[in-house]
Design an enzyme around this catalytic site. Structure first.
Site, short mmCIF file in Angstrom:
data_model
loop_
_atom_site.label_atom_id
_atom_site.label_comp_id
_atom_site.label_asym_id
_atom_site.label_seq_id
_atom_site.Cartn_x
_atom_site.Cartn_y
_atom_site.Cartn_z
N GLU A 56 0.84 -1.20 0.00
CA GLU A 56 0.00 0.00 0.00
C GLU A 56 0.88 1.25 0.00
O GLU A 56 1.78 1.37 0.82
CB GLU A 56 -0.92 0.00 1.23
CG GLU A 56 -1.86 -1.19 1.29
CD GLU A 56 -2.95 -1.20 0.22
OE1 GLU A 56 -3.10 -0.20 -0.50
OE2 GLU A 56 -3.65 -2.23 0.12
N CYS A 120 -7.37 -1.52 8.51
CA CYS A 120 -6.03 -1.56 7.90
C CYS A 120 -5.62 -0.15 7.50
O CYS A 120 -4.54 0.32 7.85
CB CYS A 120 -6.02 -2.50 6.69
SG CYS A 120 -6.18 -4.23 7.13
N HIS A 139 -0.89 -5.78 2.48
CA HIS A 139 -2.08 -6.62 2.54
C HIS A 139 -1.72 -8.01 2.01
O HIS A 139 -1.04 -8.12 0.99
CB HIS A 139 -3.21 -6.05 1.69
CG HIS A 139 -4.18 -5.24 2.47
ND1 HIS A 139 -4.48 -3.92 2.17
CD2 HIS A 139 -4.94 -5.57 3.54
CE1 HIS A 139 -5.37 -3.49 3.04
NE2 HIS A 139 -5.67 -4.45 3.87
#
Length: 180
Positions: A56, A120, A139
């Site tokens: 991410e 998250c 993730h």
């Protein structure tokens, strides 16, 4: 799994399980940064929609509407009131993705700019805000869908080692520029 494998010798690895609770995240993440003063924090979260290991790039401050495991949701629907809408990691995720993919592991690594506006993303933003961008979020798909714990552990080991390498080289450039 990563605790079993470890990282290179000059890295102290601390592993914590962060509950899926907004208020705990708001307390725990700053406390961990204060306790350890780490060079980097890498958060790992399971996504039922993920089919790859996903790096991410950024965390988001607003849009948190889902209830956590305590059936709580921040009234403001944000992480840090008055904080920027989005904070990017200082880690160049494109470079990390390319390097890890070139290692030939049996795991596919991809990039994302949307960690999902749930715990998250909330955890990532909180950590990015606390660390001025010295955080990362990965993730992973659920175990066995398609990767084993061993495959994910090896992938995380490679990803974190590459992140540290990228971070160290970017700091060398920053320090070099300040000296002139």
């Amino acid at each position: 799994e990563l605790e079993k494998l470890g990282l290179r010798d000059d890295v102290d690895l601390h592993v914590y399980e962060v509950p899926v609770e907004y208020q705990t995240v708001q307390r725990l993440i700053p406390a961990l940064w204060k306790k350890h003063s780490p060079q980097l924090v890498v958060h790992v979260g399971v996504s039922g929609m993920a089919t790859t290991v996903t790096l991410e790039k950024c965390g988001h401050n607003v849009g948190y509407k889902g209830l956590d495991n305590c059936r709580f949701c921040p009234g403001s629907q944000c992480c840090v009131e008055g904080g920027p809408e989005c904070i990017d990691s200082v880690i160049d995720m494109d470079t990390v993705c390319k390097r890890v993919s070139a290692l030939g592991l049996d795991v596919t690594v991809t990039i994302s700019k949307d960690p999902g506006r749930y715990l998250c993303d909330f955890t990532y933003y909180t950590s990015l805000y606390q660390s001025r961008g010295r955080s990362a979020f990965v993730h992973v798909p659920p175990l066995g869908k398609p990767y084993t714990a061993e495959q994910l552990g090896r992938a995380l080991q490679a990803i974190i080692e590459e992140m540290l390498e990228v971070l160290e080289h970017s700091e060398d450039k920053i320090n070099c520029q300040h000296e002139h």
